[in-house]
Design a protein around this motif. Sequence first.
Motif, PDB file in Angstrom:
ATOM      1  N   THR B   9      10.794  55.970  62.192  1.00  0.00           N
ATOM      2  CA  THR B   9      10.408  55.160  63.343  1.00  0.00           C
ATOM      3  C   THR B   9       9.561  55.997  64.293  1.00  0.00           C
ATOM      4  O   THR B   9       9.580  57.238  64.256  1.00  0.00           O
ATOM      5  CB  THR B   9      11.645  54.677  64.113  1.00  0.00           C
ATOM      6  OG1 THR B   9      12.327  55.829  64.621  1.00  0.00           O
ATOM      7  CG2 THR B   9      12.584  53.879  63.228  1.00  0.00           C
ATOM      8  N   TYR B  83       0.574  58.854  59.035  1.00  0.00           N
ATOM      9  CA  TYR B  83       0.338  57.653  59.834  1.00  0.00           C
ATOM     10  C   TYR B  83      -1.170  57.469  59.958  1.00  0.00           C
ATOM     11  O   TYR B  83      -1.951  58.389  59.698  1.00  0.00           O
ATOM     12  CB  TYR B  83       0.975  57.776  61.223  1.00  0.00           C
ATOM     13  CG  TYR B  83       0.209  58.704  62.150  1.00  0.00           C
ATOM     14  CD1 TYR B  83       0.367  60.083  62.072  1.00  0.00           C
ATOM     15  CD2 TYR B  83      -0.703  58.193  63.077  1.00  0.00           C
ATOM     16  CE1 TYR B  83      -0.348  60.931  62.894  1.00  0.00           C
ATOM     17  CE2 TYR B  83      -1.427  59.044  63.907  1.00  0.00           C
ATOM     18  CZ  TYR B  83      -1.251  60.410  63.817  1.00  0.00           C
ATOM     19  OH  TYR B  83      -1.976  61.242  64.622  1.00  0.00           O
ATOM     20  N   ASN B  87      -3.081  49.403  60.227  1.00  0.00           N
ATOM     21  CA  ASN B  87      -1.722  49.115  59.759  1.00  0.00           C
ATOM     22  C   ASN B  87      -1.284  50.062  58.644  1.00  0.00           C
ATOM     23  O   ASN B  87      -0.622  49.656  57.699  1.00  0.00           O
ATOM     24  CB  ASN B  87      -1.612  47.666  59.283  1.00  0.00           C
ATOM     25  CG  ASN B  87      -1.770  46.678  60.418  1.00  0.00           C
ATOM     26  OD1 ASN B  87      -0.826  46.428  61.154  1.00  0.00           O
ATOM     27  ND2 ASN B  87      -2.974  46.143  60.614  1.00  0.00           N
ATOM     28  N   ASP B 110       6.500  54.272  60.500  1.00  0.00           N
ATOM     29  CA  ASP B 110       6.516  52.816  60.486  1.00  0.00           C
ATOM     30  C   ASP B 110       5.629  52.262  61.617  1.00  0.00           C
ATOM     31  O   ASP B 110       5.845  52.572  62.787  1.00  0.00           O
ATOM     32  CB  ASP B 110       7.960  52.317  60.655  1.00  0.00           C
ATOM     33  CG  ASP B 110       8.148  50.911  60.102  1.00  0.00           C
ATOM     34  OD1 ASP B 110       7.231  50.409  59.420  1.00  0.00           O
ATOM     35  OD2 ASP B 110       9.215  50.325  60.353  1.00  0.00           O
ATOM     36  N   GLY B 111       4.625  51.467  61.242  1.00  0.00           N
ATOM     37  CA  GLY B 111       3.731  50.878  62.234  1.00  0.00           C
ATOM     38  C   GLY B 111       2.497  51.705  62.527  1.00  0.00           C
ATOM     39  O   GLY B 111       1.547  51.203  63.133  1.00  0.00           O
ATOM     40  N   LYS B 115       1.584  50.841  66.236  1.00  0.00           N
ATOM     41  CA  LYS B 115       2.891  50.783  66.887  1.00  0.00           C
ATOM     42  C   LYS B 115       2.985  51.884  67.953  1.00  0.00           C
ATOM     43  O   LYS B 115       3.490  51.670  69.062  1.00  0.00           O
ATOM     44  CB  LYS B 115       3.980  50.930  65.824  1.00  0.00           C
ATOM     45  CG  LYS B 115       5.391  51.056  66.357  1.00  0.00           C
ATOM     46  CD  LYS B 115       5.906  49.732  66.851  1.00  0.00           C
ATOM     47  CE  LYS B 115       7.390  49.838  67.208  1.00  0.00           C
ATOM     48  NZ  LYS B 115       7.691  49.079  68.422  1.00  0.00           N
ATOM     49  N   THR B 207       4.752  47.398  61.704  1.00  0.00           N
ATOM     50  CA  THR B 207       5.933  47.917  61.005  1.00  0.00           C
ATOM     51  C   THR B 207       6.213  47.064  59.761  1.00  0.00           C
ATOM     52  O   THR B 207       5.789  45.907  59.679  1.00  0.00           O
ATOM     53  CB  THR B 207       7.175  47.896  61.916  1.00  0.00           C
ATOM     54  OG1 THR B 207       7.362  46.560  62.396  1.00  0.00           O
ATOM     55  CG2 THR B 207       7.007  48.832  63.109  1.00  0.00           C
TER      56      THR B 207
END
Lengths: 102, 277
Positions: B9, B83, B87, B110-111, B115, B207
Amino acid sequence: MADSCGAPEQGAALPANVDAGKEIVLNGKVTSGGEPVGGAFVRLLDSTGEFTAEVVSSAAGDFRFFAAPGEWTVRALHRNGNGEAKVNADGPGLHEVAVAVG
Amino acid sequence: MSREDVLVTAQWAEENLETPGVVFVEVDEDASAYDTGHIPGAVKVDWRQDLQDPVRRDFVDRAGFEKLLSARGIGNDDTVVLYGGNNNWFAAYAYWYFKLYGHESVKLLDGGRKKWELDGRPLSADPVSRPETTYSAKEQDLSLRAFRDEAVAAINTKNLVDVRSPDEFSGKLSAPAHLPQEQAQVKGHIPSAINVPWSKAANEDGTFKSNDELRELYQEAGLDEGKATVAYCRIGERSSHTWFALHELLGYEDVKNYDGSWTEYGSLVGVPVEIGA
Protein backbone atom coordinates in the motif's frame (compact mmCIF):
# COMPACT_ATOMS: atom_id res chain seq x y z
CA MET A 1 4.20 7.10 -30.94
CA ALA A 2 3.33 4.23 -33.23
CA ASP A 3 3.91 1.39 -30.78
CA SER A 4 3.44 3.29 -27.59
CA CYS A 5 0.65 2.86 -25.12
CA GLY A 6 1.71 5.57 -22.74
CA ALA A 7 0.29 9.00 -22.32
CA PRO A 8 1.46 11.48 -24.94
CA GLU A 9 2.13 15.05 -23.93
CA GLN A 10 -1.12 16.93 -23.49
CA GLY A 11 -1.53 20.36 -25.05
CA ALA A 12 -3.98 22.55 -26.90
CA ALA A 13 -2.31 22.27 -30.32
CA LEU A 14 -3.00 19.09 -32.30
CA PRO A 15 0.08 17.04 -33.20
CA ALA A 16 1.04 17.40 -36.89
CA ASN A 17 0.25 13.74 -37.62
CA VAL A 18 -3.38 14.01 -36.52
CA ASP A 19 -6.01 14.73 -39.16
CA ALA A 20 -9.01 16.31 -37.42
CA GLY A 21 -10.91 15.84 -40.67
CA LYS A 22 -10.81 12.06 -40.16
CA GLU A 23 -10.46 11.52 -36.42
CA ILE A 24 -12.84 12.32 -33.60
CA VAL A 25 -10.83 14.46 -31.21
CA LEU A 26 -12.11 15.33 -27.74
CA ASN A 27 -10.19 18.37 -26.58
CA GLY A 28 -10.61 20.02 -23.22
CA LYS A 29 -9.42 21.68 -20.09
CA VAL A 30 -9.63 20.89 -16.37
CA THR A 31 -10.31 23.92 -14.19
CA SER A 32 -11.02 24.76 -10.57
CA GLY A 33 -12.57 28.14 -9.77
CA GLY A 34 -11.77 29.21 -13.34
CA GLU A 35 -8.05 28.37 -12.95
CA PRO A 36 -6.43 25.57 -14.99
CA VAL A 37 -5.63 22.38 -13.06
CA GLY A 38 -2.55 20.47 -14.15
CA GLY A 39 -1.75 16.95 -12.98
CA ALA A 40 -5.38 15.82 -12.87
CA PHE A 41 -6.13 12.23 -13.89
CA VAL A 42 -8.62 12.58 -16.74
CA ARG A 43 -10.64 9.46 -17.53
CA LEU A 44 -12.74 8.88 -20.65
CA LEU A 45 -15.83 6.76 -19.93
CA ASP A 46 -18.17 5.41 -22.61
CA SER A 47 -21.95 5.74 -22.67
CA THR A 48 -22.32 2.83 -20.24
CA GLY A 49 -19.84 4.40 -17.82
CA GLU A 50 -17.11 1.92 -18.74
CA PHE A 51 -13.51 3.16 -18.61
CA THR A 52 -11.89 3.75 -22.00
CA ALA A 53 -8.72 5.79 -21.55
CA GLU A 54 -6.89 8.05 -19.13
CA VAL A 55 -4.40 10.91 -19.48
CA VAL A 56 -2.85 13.43 -17.09
CA SER A 57 -3.76 17.08 -17.75
CA SER A 58 -0.91 19.41 -18.74
CA ALA A 59 0.21 22.33 -16.58
CA ALA A 60 -2.35 24.41 -18.51
CA GLY A 61 -5.09 21.87 -17.67
CA ASP A 62 -5.29 20.56 -21.23
CA PHE A 63 -6.22 17.01 -22.23
CA ARG A 64 -7.15 15.19 -25.43
CA PHE A 65 -8.71 11.88 -26.47
CA PHE A 66 -9.19 10.18 -29.83
CA ALA A 67 -12.54 8.47 -29.74
CA ALA A 68 -15.16 6.58 -31.70
CA PRO A 69 -18.54 8.27 -32.37
CA GLY A 70 -20.80 8.36 -29.33
CA GLU A 71 -21.73 9.86 -25.97
CA TRP A 72 -18.73 10.18 -23.68
CA THR A 73 -18.17 11.19 -20.08
CA VAL A 74 -14.90 12.85 -19.13
CA ARG A 75 -14.11 12.42 -15.43
CA ALA A 76 -11.21 14.19 -13.72
CA LEU A 77 -9.62 13.12 -10.42
CA HIS A 78 -7.41 15.43 -8.41
CA ARG A 79 -6.27 15.48 -4.79
CA ASN A 80 -8.36 18.65 -4.36
CA GLY A 81 -11.52 17.09 -5.76
CA ASN A 82 -13.18 15.34 -8.69
CA GLY A 83 -15.53 16.42 -11.47
CA GLU A 84 -17.04 15.26 -14.75
CA ALA A 85 -18.66 16.48 -17.96
CA LYS A 86 -20.49 14.85 -20.88
CA VAL A 87 -19.70 15.32 -24.55
CA ASN A 88 -21.54 14.07 -27.64
CA ALA A 89 -19.10 13.31 -30.45
CA ASP A 90 -21.25 12.63 -33.51
CA GLY A 91 -18.52 12.76 -36.15
CA PRO A 92 -14.93 13.64 -37.06
CA GLY A 93 -13.52 16.94 -35.89
CA LEU A 94 -12.64 18.72 -32.69
CA HIS A 95 -15.12 18.40 -29.84
CA GLU A 96 -14.50 20.75 -26.92
CA VAL A 97 -15.24 19.72 -23.34
CA ALA A 98 -14.58 21.56 -20.07
CA VAL A 99 -14.33 19.80 -16.69
CA ALA A 100 -14.46 21.60 -13.35
CA VAL A 101 -13.05 19.87 -10.26
CA GLY A 102 -13.19 20.75 -6.60
CA MET B 1 1.57 -16.50 -2.22
CA SER B 2 -0.53 -13.87 -0.55
CA ARG B 3 -1.52 -10.44 -1.76
CA GLU B 4 0.86 -8.83 0.74
CA ASP B 5 3.78 -10.66 -0.87
CA VAL B 6 3.30 -8.92 -4.20
CA LEU B 7 1.48 -5.67 -3.48
CA VAL B 8 2.24 -2.89 -1.00
CA THR B 9 0.00 0.00 0.00
CA ALA B 10 0.99 3.65 -0.35
CA GLN B 11 0.92 3.83 3.45
CA TRP B 12 3.39 0.95 3.76
CA ALA B 13 5.56 2.56 1.11
CA GLU B 14 5.69 5.90 2.87
CA GLU B 15 6.63 4.16 6.12
CA ASN B 16 9.44 2.23 4.41
CA LEU B 17 11.14 4.90 2.32
CA GLU B 18 14.28 4.62 4.44
CA THR B 19 14.19 0.89 5.13
CA PRO B 20 17.52 -0.75 4.20
CA GLY B 21 17.15 -3.37 1.49
CA VAL B 22 14.01 -1.79 0.03
CA VAL B 23 14.51 -0.03 -3.31
CA PHE B 24 11.76 2.02 -4.90
CA VAL B 25 11.81 2.13 -8.70
CA GLU B 26 9.65 4.39 -10.84
CA VAL B 27 8.94 2.93 -14.25
CA ASP B 28 7.40 5.02 -16.95
CA GLU B 29 7.27 5.24 -20.67
CA ASP B 30 7.53 9.00 -20.42
CA ALA B 31 10.24 9.51 -17.84
CA SER B 32 9.68 13.26 -17.55
CA ALA B 33 7.24 12.73 -14.68
CA TYR B 34 10.07 11.28 -12.59
CA ASP B 35 12.25 14.31 -13.22
CA THR B 36 9.63 16.77 -11.97
CA GLY B 37 8.95 14.73 -8.83
CA HIS B 38 9.23 11.15 -7.65
CA ILE B 39 8.86 9.15 -4.45
CA PRO B 40 11.80 10.25 -2.29
CA GLY B 41 14.76 7.93 -2.86
CA ALA B 42 13.26 6.16 -5.88
CA VAL B 43 15.46 5.42 -8.89
CA LYS B 44 14.19 5.75 -12.45
CA VAL B 45 13.75 3.15 -15.14
CA ASP B 46 12.68 4.34 -18.58
CA TRP B 47 10.64 1.61 -20.20
CA ARG B 48 11.68 2.45 -23.73
CA GLN B 49 15.33 3.41 -23.20
CA ASP B 50 16.22 0.96 -20.45
CA LEU B 51 13.98 -2.05 -20.95
CA GLN B 52 13.59 -2.30 -24.74
CA ASP B 53 16.23 -3.50 -27.18
CA PRO B 54 17.37 -0.38 -29.09
CA VAL B 55 17.24 -2.13 -32.48
CA ARG B 56 15.19 -5.33 -32.54
CA ARG B 57 11.54 -5.68 -31.54
CA ASP B 58 12.30 -7.35 -28.22
CA PHE B 59 13.19 -6.41 -24.72
CA VAL B 60 16.54 -6.09 -23.02
CA ASP B 61 18.46 -9.39 -22.78
CA ARG B 62 19.84 -10.99 -19.62
CA ALA B 63 23.19 -9.17 -19.78
CA GLY B 64 21.41 -5.89 -20.46
CA PHE B 65 19.09 -6.43 -17.49
CA GLU B 66 22.08 -7.18 -15.25
CA LYS B 67 23.84 -4.04 -16.43
CA LEU B 68 20.75 -1.89 -15.86
CA LEU B 69 20.09 -3.14 -12.33
CA SER B 70 23.76 -2.94 -11.38
CA ALA B 71 23.92 0.67 -12.56
CA ARG B 72 20.76 1.53 -10.61
CA GLY B 73 22.26 0.09 -7.45
CA ILE B 74 19.81 -2.80 -7.12
CA GLY B 75 21.16 -5.98 -5.56
CA ASN B 76 19.87 -9.53 -5.87
CA ASP B 77 18.79 -9.51 -2.23
CA ASP B 78 16.93 -6.18 -2.37
CA THR B 79 13.17 -5.94 -2.17
CA VAL B 80 12.19 -3.94 -5.24
CA VAL B 81 9.00 -1.88 -5.07
CA LEU B 82 7.84 -0.80 -8.53
CA TYR B 83 5.44 2.01 -9.29
CA GLY B 84 4.63 4.31 -12.17
CA GLY B 85 2.08 6.35 -14.06
CA ASN B 86 -0.67 5.04 -16.35
CA ASN B 87 -2.20 3.01 -13.51
CA ASN B 88 1.07 1.09 -13.14
CA TRP B 89 0.99 -0.29 -16.69
CA PHE B 90 4.72 -0.01 -17.21
CA ALA B 91 5.49 -0.80 -13.59
CA ALA B 92 3.50 -4.03 -14.04
CA TYR B 93 5.42 -4.66 -17.25
CA ALA B 94 8.69 -4.16 -15.36
CA TYR B 95 7.42 -6.45 -12.57
CA TRP B 96 6.95 -9.13 -15.19
CA TYR B 97 10.53 -8.58 -16.46
CA PHE B 98 11.85 -8.87 -12.89
CA LYS B 99 10.00 -12.20 -12.50
CA LEU B 100 11.11 -13.34 -15.93
CA TYR B 101 14.74 -12.75 -14.97
CA GLY B 102 14.26 -14.43 -11.61
CA HIS B 103 14.38 -11.58 -9.07
CA GLU B 104 13.32 -13.00 -5.70
CA SER B 105 11.56 -10.12 -3.99
CA VAL B 106 9.61 -7.68 -6.12
CA LYS B 107 6.36 -5.90 -5.32
CA LEU B 108 4.04 -3.39 -6.94
CA LEU B 109 2.94 -0.23 -5.18
CA ASP B 110 -0.85 -0.51 -5.27
CA GLY B 111 -2.25 2.41 -7.30
CA GLY B 112 1.17 3.60 -8.44
CA ARG B 113 1.89 7.30 -8.91
CA LYS B 114 -1.79 8.09 -9.22
CA LYS B 115 -2.79 6.86 -5.78
CA TRP B 116 0.35 8.42 -4.31
CA GLU B 117 -0.51 11.81 -5.85
CA LEU B 118 -4.23 11.61 -5.07
CA ASP B 119 -3.28 10.94 -1.44
CA GLY B 120 -1.12 14.08 -1.52
CA ARG B 121 1.98 12.14 -0.43
CA PRO B 122 5.44 13.72 -0.81
CA LEU B 123 7.32 13.88 -4.11
CA SER B 124 10.92 14.94 -4.52
CA ALA B 125 12.85 16.24 -7.52
CA ASP B 126 16.22 15.57 -5.85
CA PRO B 127 18.58 13.41 -7.90
CA VAL B 128 18.96 9.89 -6.51
CA SER B 129 22.12 7.83 -6.78
CA ARG B 130 22.83 4.47 -5.25
CA PRO B 131 26.18 2.69 -5.17
CA GLU B 132 26.61 0.36 -8.11
CA THR B 133 26.06 -3.35 -7.54
CA THR B 134 26.95 -6.51 -9.40
CA TYR B 135 23.55 -7.87 -10.26
CA SER B 136 23.17 -11.40 -11.51
CA ALA B 137 20.03 -12.31 -13.49
CA LYS B 138 18.74 -15.80 -14.27
CA GLU B 139 17.76 -17.16 -17.67
CA GLN B 140 14.30 -15.97 -18.75
CA ASP B 141 11.54 -18.01 -17.14
CA LEU B 142 9.61 -18.75 -20.32
CA SER B 143 6.74 -20.26 -18.36
CA LEU B 144 5.61 -16.64 -18.00
CA ARG B 145 6.03 -15.56 -21.63
CA ALA B 146 3.95 -16.50 -24.67
CA PHE B 147 5.19 -16.12 -28.24
CA ARG B 148 3.13 -15.75 -31.41
CA ASP B 149 2.89 -19.45 -32.29
CA GLU B 150 1.54 -20.11 -28.82
CA ALA B 151 -1.04 -17.37 -29.24
CA VAL B 152 -2.27 -19.01 -32.45
CA ALA B 153 -2.22 -22.47 -30.85
CA ALA B 154 -4.23 -21.14 -27.91
CA ILE B 155 -7.26 -20.43 -30.12
CA ASN B 156 -10.14 -22.57 -28.78
CA THR B 157 -7.78 -24.51 -26.50
CA LYS B 158 -6.56 -22.09 -23.81
CA ASN B 159 -8.04 -19.02 -22.20
CA LEU B 160 -7.13 -16.05 -24.35
CA VAL B 161 -7.74 -12.83 -22.46
CA ASP B 162 -7.75 -9.66 -24.54
CA VAL B 163 -7.40 -6.85 -22.04
CA ARG B 164 -7.82 -3.92 -24.46
CA SER B 165 -10.83 -1.65 -24.44
CA PRO B 166 -14.08 -2.97 -26.00
CA ASP B 167 -13.66 -0.68 -29.03
CA GLU B 168 -10.18 -2.03 -29.72
CA PHE B 169 -11.43 -5.60 -29.23
CA SER B 170 -14.34 -5.20 -31.64
CA GLY B 171 -12.21 -3.47 -34.26
CA LYS B 172 -13.68 0.04 -33.99
CA LEU B 173 -10.37 1.45 -32.75
CA SER B 174 -6.81 0.26 -33.30
CA ALA B 175 -5.28 1.95 -30.25
CA PRO B 176 -6.43 3.25 -26.88
CA ALA B 177 -8.56 6.38 -27.15
CA HIS B 178 -5.86 8.74 -25.95
CA LEU B 179 -3.65 7.93 -28.96
CA PRO B 180 -3.88 8.66 -32.69
CA GLN B 181 -5.42 5.76 -34.56
CA GLU B 182 -3.33 5.22 -37.68
CA GLN B 183 -1.62 1.81 -37.43
CA ALA B 184 -0.21 -0.77 -39.80
CA GLN B 185 -1.93 -3.78 -38.27
CA VAL B 186 -5.47 -4.92 -39.01
CA LYS B 187 -8.15 -4.34 -36.38
CA GLY B 188 -9.91 -7.02 -34.38
CA HIS B 189 -8.97 -9.76 -31.91
CA ILE B 190 -7.71 -13.34 -31.71
CA PRO B 191 -10.66 -15.71 -32.23
CA SER B 192 -12.04 -17.28 -29.03
CA ALA B 193 -10.51 -14.52 -26.87
CA ILE B 194 -12.62 -13.09 -24.09
CA ASN B 195 -12.51 -9.33 -23.63
CA VAL B 196 -11.80 -8.22 -20.08
CA PRO B 197 -10.37 -4.70 -20.26
CA TRP B 198 -7.45 -4.24 -17.86
CA SER B 199 -9.32 -1.35 -16.28
CA LYS B 200 -11.95 -3.70 -14.85
CA ALA B 201 -9.24 -5.10 -12.58
CA ALA B 202 -8.56 -1.65 -11.12
CA ASN B 203 -10.42 0.86 -9.03
CA GLU B 204 -10.71 4.47 -10.12
CA ASP B 205 -7.69 5.44 -8.00
CA GLY B 206 -5.54 2.84 -9.73
CA THR B 207 -5.46 0.25 -6.93
CA PHE B 208 -6.30 -3.37 -7.73
CA LYS B 209 -9.74 -4.70 -6.91
CA SER B 210 -10.02 -7.30 -4.15
CA ASN B 211 -9.29 -10.92 -4.94
CA ASP B 212 -12.98 -11.80 -4.59
CA GLU B 213 -13.95 -9.09 -7.08
CA LEU B 214 -11.20 -10.17 -9.46
CA ARG B 215 -12.16 -13.87 -9.31
CA GLU B 216 -15.79 -13.01 -10.01
CA LEU B 217 -14.79 -10.68 -12.87
CA TYR B 218 -12.84 -13.32 -14.78
CA GLN B 219 -15.27 -16.13 -14.02
CA GLU B 220 -18.22 -14.09 -15.28
CA ALA B 221 -16.26 -13.24 -18.43
CA GLY B 222 -15.86 -16.97 -19.11
CA LEU B 223 -12.32 -17.67 -17.96
CA ASP B 224 -11.96 -21.44 -17.42
CA GLU B 225 -9.91 -21.91 -14.25
CA GLY B 226 -8.96 -25.41 -15.35
CA LYS B 227 -7.16 -24.17 -18.45
CA ALA B 228 -3.92 -22.35 -19.12
CA THR B 229 -4.22 -18.66 -19.94
CA VAL B 230 -2.55 -16.26 -22.36
CA ALA B 231 -3.12 -12.54 -21.84
CA TYR B 232 -2.48 -9.92 -24.49
CA CYS B 233 -3.17 -6.27 -25.31
CA ARG B 234 -1.50 -4.05 -27.90
CA ILE B 235 2.14 -3.87 -26.81
CA GLY B 236 2.14 -6.11 -23.74
CA GLU B 237 2.04 -3.64 -20.86
CA ARG B 238 -1.69 -3.58 -20.11
CA SER B 239 -1.63 -7.38 -20.30
CA SER B 240 1.20 -7.39 -17.74
CA HIS B 241 -1.26 -5.64 -15.45
CA THR B 242 -3.81 -8.43 -16.01
CA TRP B 243 -1.09 -11.10 -15.82
CA PHE B 244 -0.29 -9.66 -12.38
CA ALA B 245 -3.95 -9.92 -11.34
CA LEU B 246 -4.32 -13.51 -12.58
CA HIS B 247 -0.93 -14.99 -11.71
CA GLU B 248 0.28 -12.96 -8.73
CA LEU B 249 -2.94 -11.95 -6.98
CA LEU B 250 -5.31 -14.82 -7.82
CA GLY B 251 -2.51 -17.38 -7.99
CA TYR B 252 -3.62 -19.09 -11.21
CA GLU B 253 -0.63 -21.21 -12.13
CA ASP B 254 -0.26 -21.32 -15.89
CA VAL B 255 -0.67 -17.71 -17.03
CA LYS B 256 1.53 -16.19 -19.72
CA ASN B 257 1.85 -12.69 -21.02
CA TYR B 258 1.98 -12.47 -24.82
CA ASP B 259 4.19 -9.40 -25.03
CA GLY B 260 4.11 -9.33 -28.85
CA SER B 261 0.39 -8.69 -28.42
CA TRP B 262 -1.76 -7.07 -31.09
CA THR B 263 1.05 -5.08 -32.75
CA GLU B 264 2.56 -8.44 -33.64
CA TYR B 265 -0.53 -10.60 -34.08
CA GLY B 266 -2.40 -7.97 -36.11
CA SER B 267 0.52 -7.80 -38.53
CA LEU B 268 0.89 -11.57 -39.14
CA VAL B 269 -0.09 -12.86 -42.56
CA GLY B 270 -2.57 -15.71 -42.65
CA VAL B 271 -3.63 -15.94 -39.00
CA PRO B 272 -7.33 -15.88 -38.10
CA VAL B 273 -8.80 -12.59 -36.88
CA GLU B 274 -12.26 -11.94 -35.56
CA ILE B 275 -14.06 -8.61 -35.46
CA GLY B 276 -17.13 -7.49 -33.56
CA ALA B 277 -17.98 -7.90 -29.90
